[in-house]
Motif scaffolding. Sequence first.
Motif, PDB file in Angstrom:
ATOM      1  N   GLU A 149     -49.351 -61.955 -26.387  1.00 32.65           N
ATOM      2  CA  GLU A 149     -50.019 -63.243 -26.155  1.00 32.65           C
ATOM      3  C   GLU A 149     -51.037 -63.537 -27.248  1.00 32.65           C
ATOM      4  O   GLU A 149     -51.015 -64.609 -27.874  1.00 32.65           O
ATOM      5  CB  GLU A 149     -50.718 -63.228 -24.790  1.00 32.65           C
ATOM      6  N   GLU A 150     -51.941 -62.586 -27.457  1.00 33.54           N
ATOM      7  CA  GLU A 150     -53.033 -62.811 -28.399  1.00 33.54           C
ATOM      8  C   GLU A 150     -52.514 -63.008 -29.826  1.00 33.54           C
ATOM      9  O   GLU A 150     -52.964 -63.899 -30.549  1.00 33.54           O
ATOM     10  CB  GLU A 150     -54.026 -61.650 -28.353  1.00 33.54           C
ATOM     11  N   TYR A 151     -51.578 -62.174 -30.236  1.00 29.57           N
ATOM     12  CA  TYR A 151     -51.074 -62.281 -31.606  1.00 29.57           C
ATOM     13  C   TYR A 151     -50.192 -63.512 -31.792  1.00 29.57           C
ATOM     14  O   TYR A 151     -50.178 -64.124 -32.864  1.00 29.57           O
ATOM     15  CB  TYR A 151     -50.320 -61.005 -32.002  1.00 29.57           C
ATOM     16  N   PHE A 152     -49.461 -63.883 -30.760  1.00 30.90           N
ATOM     17  CA  PHE A 152     -48.635 -65.094 -30.844  1.00 30.90           C
ATOM     18  C   PHE A 152     -49.510 -66.337 -30.925  1.00 30.90           C
ATOM     19  O   PHE A 152     -49.279 -67.225 -31.753  1.00 30.90           O
ATOM     20  CB  PHE A 152     -47.708 -65.158 -29.628  1.00 30.90           C
ATOM     21  N   ILE A 153     -50.534 -66.399 -30.057  1.00 35.24           N
ATOM     22  CA  ILE A 153     -51.472 -67.526 -30.094  1.00 35.24           C
ATOM     23  C   ILE A 153     -52.193 -67.570 -31.436  1.00 35.24           C
ATOM     24  O   ILE A 153     -52.347 -68.633 -32.048  1.00 35.24           O
ATOM     25  CB  ILE A 153     -52.491 -67.416 -28.937  1.00 35.24           C
ATOM     26  N   GLY A 154     -52.640 -66.394 -31.897  1.00 36.66           N
ATOM     27  CA  GLY A 154     -53.326 -66.323 -33.179  1.00 36.66           C
ATOM     28  C   GLY A 154     -52.448 -66.796 -34.321  1.00 36.66           C
ATOM     29  O   GLY A 154     -52.902 -67.536 -35.217  1.00 36.66           O
ATOM     30  N   TYR A 295     -61.558 -77.147 -37.354  1.00 34.56           N
ATOM     31  CA  TYR A 295     -60.452 -76.214 -37.557  1.00 34.56           C
ATOM     32  C   TYR A 295     -60.955 -74.859 -38.058  1.00 34.56           C
ATOM     33  O   TYR A 295     -60.411 -73.809 -37.708  1.00 34.56           O
ATOM     34  CB  TYR A 295     -59.423 -76.788 -38.535  1.00 34.56           C
ATOM     35  N   THR A 296     -61.989 -74.905 -38.879  1.00 37.12           N
ATOM     36  CA  THR A 296     -62.566 -73.641 -39.341  1.00 37.12           C
ATOM     37  C   THR A 296     -63.169 -72.884 -38.168  1.00 37.12           C
ATOM     38  O   THR A 296     -63.024 -71.665 -38.044  1.00 37.12           O
ATOM     39  CB  THR A 296     -63.652 -73.893 -40.404  1.00 37.12           C
ATOM     40  N   GLN A 297     -63.828 -73.645 -37.262  1.00 34.08           N
ATOM     41  CA  GLN A 297     -64.387 -73.013 -36.069  1.00 34.08           C
ATOM     42  C   GLN A 297     -63.290 -72.428 -35.191  1.00 34.08           C
ATOM     43  O   GLN A 297     -63.408 -71.314 -34.669  1.00 34.08           O
ATOM     44  CB  GLN A 297     -65.209 -74.054 -35.285  1.00 34.08           C
ATOM     45  N   THR A 298     -62.196 -73.184 -35.042  1.00 39.27           N
ATOM     46  CA  THR A 298     -61.034 -72.680 -34.289  1.00 39.27           C
ATOM     47  C   THR A 298     -60.480 -71.422 -34.940  1.00 39.27           C
ATOM     48  O   THR A 298     -60.119 -70.449 -34.259  1.00 39.27           O
ATOM     49  CB  THR A 298     -59.935 -73.757 -34.221  1.00 39.27           C
ATOM     50  N   LEU A 299     -60.427 -71.462 -36.278  1.00 33.50           N
ATOM     51  CA  LEU A 299     -59.938 -70.311 -37.029  1.00 33.50           C
ATOM     52  C   LEU A 299     -60.814 -69.089 -36.795  1.00 33.50           C
ATOM     53  O   LEU A 299     -60.330 -67.980 -36.567  1.00 33.50           O
ATOM     54  CB  LEU A 299     -59.902 -70.655 -38.517  1.00 33.50           C
ATOM     55  N   LEU A 300     -62.127 -69.295 -36.819  1.00 34.01           N
ATOM     56  CA  LEU A 300     -63.063 -68.190 -36.618  1.00 34.01           C
ATOM     57  C   LEU A 300     -62.973 -67.634 -35.199  1.00 34.01           C
ATOM     58  O   LEU A 300     -63.044 -66.419 -34.993  1.00 34.01           O
ATOM     59  CB  LEU A 300     -64.490 -68.656 -36.916  1.00 34.01           C
ATOM     60  N   VAL A 301     -62.830 -68.547 -34.231  1.00 32.00           N
ATOM     61  CA  VAL A 301     -62.693 -68.103 -32.843  1.00 32.00           C
ATOM     62  C   VAL A 301     -61.409 -67.292 -32.681  1.00 32.00           C
ATOM     63  O   VAL A 301     -61.385 -66.253 -32.004  1.00 32.00           O
ATOM     64  CB  VAL A 301     -62.697 -69.312 -31.878  1.00 32.00           C
ATOM     65  N   THR A 302     -60.343 -67.745 -33.328  1.00 29.67           N
ATOM     66  CA  THR A 302     -59.067 -67.025 -33.261  1.00 29.67           C
ATOM     67  C   THR A 302     -59.197 -65.636 -33.863  1.00 29.67           C
ATOM     68  O   THR A 302     -58.744 -64.638 -33.285  1.00 29.67           O
ATOM     69  CB  THR A 302     -57.976 -67.815 -34.015  1.00 29.67           C
ATOM     70  N   LEU A 303     -59.815 -65.569 -35.051  1.00 27.20           N
ATOM     71  CA  LEU A 303     -60.014 -64.268 -35.691  1.00 27.20           C
ATOM     72  C   LEU A 303     -60.906 -63.369 -34.843  1.00 27.20           C
ATOM     73  O   LEU A 303     -60.679 -62.163 -34.732  1.00 27.20           O
ATOM     74  CB  LEU A 303     -60.615 -64.448 -37.085  1.00 27.20           C
ATOM     75  N   ALA A 304     -61.956 -63.992 -34.226  1.00 28.27           N
ATOM     76  CA  ALA A 304     -62.866 -63.216 -33.381  1.00 28.27           C
ATOM     77  C   ALA A 304     -62.130 -62.640 -32.173  1.00 28.27           C
ATOM     78  O   ALA A 304     -62.354 -61.490 -31.776  1.00 28.27           O
ATOM     79  CB  ALA A 304     -64.029 -64.089 -32.913  1.00 28.27           C
ATOM     80  N   ARG A 305     -61.205 -63.434 -31.581  1.00 28.67           N
ATOM     81  CA  ARG A 305     -60.434 -62.952 -30.437  1.00 28.67           C
ATOM     82  C   ARG A 305     -59.540 -61.785 -30.840  1.00 28.67           C
ATOM     83  O   ARG A 305     -59.378 -60.815 -30.093  1.00 28.67           O
ATOM     84  CB  ARG A 305     -59.585 -64.086 -29.849  1.00 28.67           C
ATOM     85  N   ILE A 306     -58.958 -61.910 -32.038  1.00 27.55           N
ATOM     86  CA  ILE A 306     -58.124 -60.814 -32.528  1.00 27.55           C
ATOM     87  C   ILE A 306     -58.974 -59.567 -32.753  1.00 27.55           C
ATOM     88  O   ILE A 306     -58.571 -58.448 -32.415  1.00 27.55           O
ATOM     89  CB  ILE A 306     -57.397 -61.228 -33.833  1.00 27.55           C
ATOM     90  N   ILE A 307     -60.175 -59.765 -33.295  1.00 26.45           N
ATOM     91  CA  ILE A 307     -61.073 -58.624 -33.535  1.00 26.45           C
ATOM     92  C   ILE A 307     -61.526 -58.006 -32.217  1.00 26.45           C
ATOM     93  O   ILE A 307     -61.543 -56.788 -32.051  1.00 26.45           O
ATOM     94  CB  ILE A 307     -62.295 -59.069 -34.361  1.00 26.45           C
TER      95      ILE A 307
END
Length: 597
Positions: A149-154, A295-307
């Motif tokens: 889920e997380e990697y697919f969403i990311g 979009y940058t904020q979305t990108l950062l949130v996505t990376l943060a979730r992966i981290i």
Amino acid sequence: MTQQTTTKKSNLELMAILRPYYKKNAGLLAKDLFCAALTTVCDIVLPLILSRITDTATRDVANLTVAFIGKMSALYLVLRLVEIAARYFMQGTGHIMGAKIEMDMRSDMYRHLQTLPHAYFSTHKTGHIMSNLTNDLFDVTEFSHHCPEEYFIGAIKLLASFIILIRVDILLTLILFALIPLYFYVSAKFRHRLRQAQMDQRRKIGDINASIEDSFLGFSVVKSFSNEDVEEEKFQKDNSAFLKIKKEFYYAMAAFQSVSRIFDGLMMLTVLIFGGLSLVWGRISPGEFVAYILYTQTLLVTLARIIEFTEQFQRGMTGLERFDGVMSTRSDIQEKEGALDLKEVRGRLDFDRVSFTYPNADEPVIDDLDLAIEAGHQLAIVGPSGGGKTTLTNLIPRFYDVTGGAIRIDGHDIRDLTLSSLRNNIGIVQQDVYLFSDTVGANIAYGKPGASYEEVVRAAKLAGAYDFIMDLPDGFDAYVGERGVMLSGGQKQRISIARVFLKNPPILILDEATSALDNQSERFIQESLVRLSKDRTTVIIAHRLSTIRDAEEIIVLSEGKIQERGTHQDLMAARGAYYDLYQGGLDGDVEEDKAWI
């Protein structure tokens, strides 16, 4: 004896372990990932909606009508409802899929553990095995559905953000996304430390579980020596060591998250500087700049979730590694392809130049032993501790395999037989009786699954256990307690004998079955054993010489070799080792007999 693969596997190799479990739940996985994709629609479309509103307001405010705002709001509302519905399904069905995978993996592990020999359970603590079956697999189940889920969403958000942003400003987007590989590279440096710390946690919690189990099972010994303080000190020592390992893990996790914050700030600073300059130079519109920030904020949130998922990822990898460690352990006791079922057993036993050496041992425990036992006859074995008596009997049901020679039943090499048919034809009564935490009746019925109540009662009568069972408050439904603690030693032994009566095997092994009992209990048990041994091929490991006078043959086993053999009368007349034992006062003397256990 067991063999275990020691090569450390990569994350991809460990992930491959889950492939058959995902395949079994492919339908649920596909629906889960589809819904996961739908949960991203708001995060992807909302910046475009705000960009459209901002550009409309700055270029031609007259077009910024109530109808236009209503249209944009309605679009967002529909997307949000879709996201809520998709997230509901993803959270519910995703966890159910994970639970099914956990159930299947636990079943596979339990089934595999059943195939492992005595040696595995002698060298692995019960607490560790329980941790494998519970804690480790719980981490795997959380990982098994969150990971895709997380990697697919990311992946969707990263790809969508890249496509949209590169159309806005190619240079800024390339700079921004060039930081991402560096981000993951630096983060990866911490993964090994996290994984090792996670493994140490699992190992230590297994130690604590084993220590607690040992302390509670031996509570009577603890209390009799007033050693509660000693046990608490041992527990606190393990508990403190676990805290130390947890600290190391959380320090590593803190450093990992600090790296994440550093790159968050660096990427946002890049957007503010280069995006602001692009706005000044007229390369992008205000609406596009707003969208870029979002979009940058979305990108950062996505990376943060992966981290943030990395901690769960490491727990999952650790659980998979420990699962693989158990599943890759192979028993040396294997059935041959096309193994035969042992049927219509008469019970003749032949030991043909049998030798056995334990792994990593230099000297054999059994050395080139020849022995024949006629069907229905009794063989008694006496000898010093460590002489190979129990080892020899453990070779018959293939708890261990001979390292030389062969053991045959009715002419069949036992290695050519199926394990189930071999062991179904052998009954074992041991000194150390194990009763399950169940009723008296259930413990007896364990000798023949599916046995009727009448069969259980008959077995209890044959074992001399019926009277004391009926004196219990609930009779055959009486609960025996953990390991049978509610019963005396003699009562437990009679239930174990009843279990073998119910099994009704043609071959019987009595491994010092009365050595731990008092004289009165021994007399009752001995009578039961005489009835049990009748017309069966019986191998008796003797504790008291008085119990074996009537055996057809007696052997004195020492250092893996037969020192003497014959009937009681023959051996007494020979005035050798057996005669010395008998005349030494061992007969009937419990304290002195201990030297020959």
